[in-house]
Design an enzyme around this catalytic site. Structure first.
Site, short mmCIF file in Angstrom:
data_model
loop_
_atom_site.label_atom_id
_atom_site.label_comp_id
_atom_site.label_asym_id
_atom_site.label_seq_id
_atom_site.Cartn_x
_atom_site.Cartn_y
_atom_site.Cartn_z
N GLU A 34 38.39 29.97 22.29
CA GLU A 34 39.11 28.64 22.14
C GLU A 34 40.47 28.96 21.43
O GLU A 34 40.61 29.52 20.41
CB GLU A 34 38.07 27.83 20.96
CG GLU A 34 38.79 26.36 20.79
CD GLU A 34 39.00 25.58 21.84
OE1 GLU A 34 40.42 25.05 21.85
OE2 GLU A 34 38.39 25.41 22.84
N GLY A 40 36.96 20.45 20.62
CA GLY A 40 37.64 19.92 21.71
C GLY A 40 38.28 18.52 21.82
O GLY A 40 38.33 18.08 20.68
N CYS A 42 37.08 15.60 22.69
CA CYS A 42 35.98 14.61 22.17
C CYS A 42 36.22 14.51 20.56
O CYS A 42 36.38 13.75 20.01
CB CYS A 42 34.44 14.87 22.58
SG CYS A 42 33.37 13.72 21.78
N LYS A 51 36.85 6.08 17.94
CA LYS A 51 35.91 5.10 17.34
C LYS A 51 36.22 4.86 16.02
O LYS A 51 35.81 3.83 15.36
CB LYS A 51 34.47 5.80 17.64
CG LYS A 51 34.23 6.13 18.92
CD LYS A 51 34.73 4.99 20.12
CE LYS A 51 34.39 5.58 21.48
NZ LYS A 51 35.70 6.34 22.08
N GLY A 180 46.62 1.19 32.57
CA GLY A 180 44.95 1.54 33.18
C GLY A 180 44.20 0.84 32.30
O GLY A 180 44.06 0.75 31.07
N GLU A 204 46.66 -2.80 35.35
CA GLU A 204 45.94 -1.97 36.22
C GLU A 204 46.01 -1.90 37.55
O GLU A 204 46.20 -3.38 38.10
CB GLU A 204 44.30 -2.40 35.93
CG GLU A 204 43.17 -1.67 36.69
CD GLU A 204 43.33 -0.37 36.68
OE1 GLU A 204 43.27 0.30 37.89
OE2 GLU A 204 43.09 0.35 35.62
N ILE A 267 45.65 6.61 32.45
CA ILE A 267 45.39 6.58 33.78
C ILE A 267 44.16 7.52 34.28
O ILE A 267 44.03 8.03 35.44
CB ILE A 267 46.38 6.56 34.82
CG1 ILE A 267 47.05 7.98 34.54
CG2 ILE A 267 47.06 5.61 34.86
CD1 ILE A 267 48.18 8.25 35.66
N HIS A 445 12.22 -9.46 16.76
CA HIS A 445 13.03 -10.65 16.47
C HIS A 445 13.50 -11.09 15.04
O HIS A 445 12.67 -10.76 14.31
CB HIS A 445 12.01 -11.89 17.06
CG HIS A 445 12.77 -13.23 16.75
ND1 HIS A 445 13.84 -13.61 17.69
CD2 HIS A 445 12.75 -14.35 15.88
CE1 HIS A 445 14.09 -15.20 17.26
NE2 HIS A 445 13.50 -15.31 16.49
#
Length: 466
Positions: A34, A40, A42, A51, A180, A204, A267, A445
């Site tokens: 690496e 990487g 992500c 996130k 995009g 887009e 894109i 519920h």
């Protein structure tokens, strides 16, 4: 003499490190090459940091909405250096944990730029000099991807950026333009809108936002973006970009002009195969992607039964981290001589963390029509779900099933926590359940998951609240 391992993995992203971890768990010796940081795209520039940004934006939205719920709160702006510290803390904690796990498994990580010199050999330029690495059983190519760019919008890291540079912005753009409307585009539009940007515009080229998703998902997200004040221009190709003096001006082929203070090019991503020595291995490339079969085999072999595999963003599959995980593990199992089942990519859930969220698995309505497959469809709106109402949720759960009571062919969710709810949809689709099967399940519920059950109940002819 070359350092020899049973398995050599070139690239330490989600596909590469998952393959390395599983191979080591199966008793194989593993060397992983690496050039940057394991984890990487992500972990360092994609899934995880974005996130974290989106969670911060969600908290900002909650602060704005507090008074409507009787909560004394207000939104006074964003301290981006603090947000970056928060994001970096999440990323670093995951990175350290991954390194510790790999070390505990006995995986040797070779840090440096690796160049293939044959189907089973790599030369690595490390800080301590050159190392020769050799695989005896398998070479796994997992070199990942990078953001795509366009000639008319040269990335300068200031006025024109990609998602990589967006990871380090120290201020909130006032009028960002996003080129995009797939996952990266709609997610960053959500982030900047939540952070209080004055005006967010998405451009887009295709005819809808999230163009690969179900038509009703596209329509629902378009309505939600408009309601949030995000402008989405679809069906228009960017023809000209001018940048200077703190301003970016975008002109489309239909004469629309948009002016902002930042342009993010979102894109898609392209495979990293240039200047890697790929030609020395004998693998076939198509538009830069490595050609593989359903088992991620390239067709190139070496020595006494050695095989060259390729996984992750460098092959033309879904380009999703969770798909890469499964590819890596599937390859490791094969190397160890274990039987495997090819991945059904249509059964891999797709998730978008915009507002509202999107989760999808299986066929879209458009795909079923294109393939001439007869189907029935039912949609259950979150406006009929008490839990969603509490959260101001919008959107729906849509279920597609084979005609006349056949198996579920697709589940499409747009609404609160759709990225979590789609896990049930994945099980339903991959186990080829019937709507009548799911209609017998009892959902707790009050929960958002009831919407999944209600959509299947409607398709089974047992509609309750819809």
């Amino acid at each position: 003499m070359a350092d020899s391992f049973d398995v050599v993995v070139l690239g330490g992203g989600t596909g590469g490190y998952s393959c390395a971890l599983r191979a080591a768990g199966l008793g194989l010796t593993v060397g992983l090459v690496e050039k940057a940081k394991v984890g990487g795209t992500c972990l360092h520039w994609g899934c995880i940091p974005t996130k974290a940004f989106l969670h911060a934006a969600e908290v900002a939205e909650h602060a704005k909405e507090g008074p409507d719920l009787g909560i004394q709160s207000s939104f006074d702006g964003v301290d981006m250096p603090r947000v970056l510290d928060y994001k970096n803390g999440i990323v670093d904690a995951n990175w350290k944990g991954l390194q510790a796990t790999m070390k505990a498994k006995g995986i040797e990580t070779i840090h440096g730029h690796g160049t293939l010199t044959g189907p089973n050999t790599i030369t690595v330029e490390t800080d301590d000099g050159e190392r020769q690495i050799e695989a005896s059983k398998a070479m796994v190519l997992a070199t990942g991807s990078k953001p795509k760019t366009i000639p008319i919008a040269e990335v300068d890291g200031e006025l024109i950026i990609t998602s990589d540079e967006a990871m380090y912005l120290e201020s909130v753009p006032k009028k960002p333009i996003v080129l995009g409307a797939s996952a990266v585009g709609v997610e960053f539009a959500t982030v900047w809108n939540g952070y209080g940007a004055e005006e967010v515009t998405i451009v887009e080229a295709l005819d809808a936002v999230v163009p690969r998703e179900d038509i009703d998902t596209q329509k629902a997200l378009a309505r939600a973006l408009k309601k949030a004040g995000i402008k989405a221009i679809t069906g228009e190709m960017v023809e000209d970009v001018k940048a200077g003096d703190g301003t970016v001006t975008v002109t489309t082929d239909k004469g629309t002009t948009v002016e902002g203070d930042l342009l993010m090019v979102a894109i898609g991503r392209g495979p990293v195969t240039e200047n890697m020595g790929m030609d020395s291995t004998g693998v076939e490339l198509d538009r830069g992607f490595i050609t593989v079969d359903e088992y991620c085999k390239t067709g190139v072999t070496f020595g006494d039964g050695g095989v060259v595999y390729a996984i992750g963003d460098v092959i033309p599959t879904l380009g999703l981290a969770h798909a890469s995980f499964m590819e890596g593990m599937m390859v490791a199992e094969q190397i160890a001589g274990n039987p495997v089942v090819p991945i059904d990519y249509r059964g891999v859930p797709k998730v978008y963390y915009c507002t509202p969220e999107i989760g999808a698995v299986g066929y879209t309505e458009q795909e079923l029509k294109e393939e001439g497959i007869e189907f029935d469809a039912k949609t259950f709106p979150f406006s009929h779900n008490a839990r969603a109402m509490m959260q101001g949720g919008q959107g729906h759960v849509k279920v597609l099933a084979a005609k006349d009571g056949g198996k579920v062919l697709g589940v499409h969710i747009v609404g609160p926590h759709a990225t979590d709810l789609i896990a049930e949809g994945q099980m339903i689709y991959n186990w080829e359940a019937l709507p009548t099967d799911v209609a017998e399940f009892i959902h707790p519920h009050p929960t958002l998951s009831e919407a999944v059950g209600e959509a299947h109940m409607a398709l089974a002819g047992k509609a309750l609240h819809g």
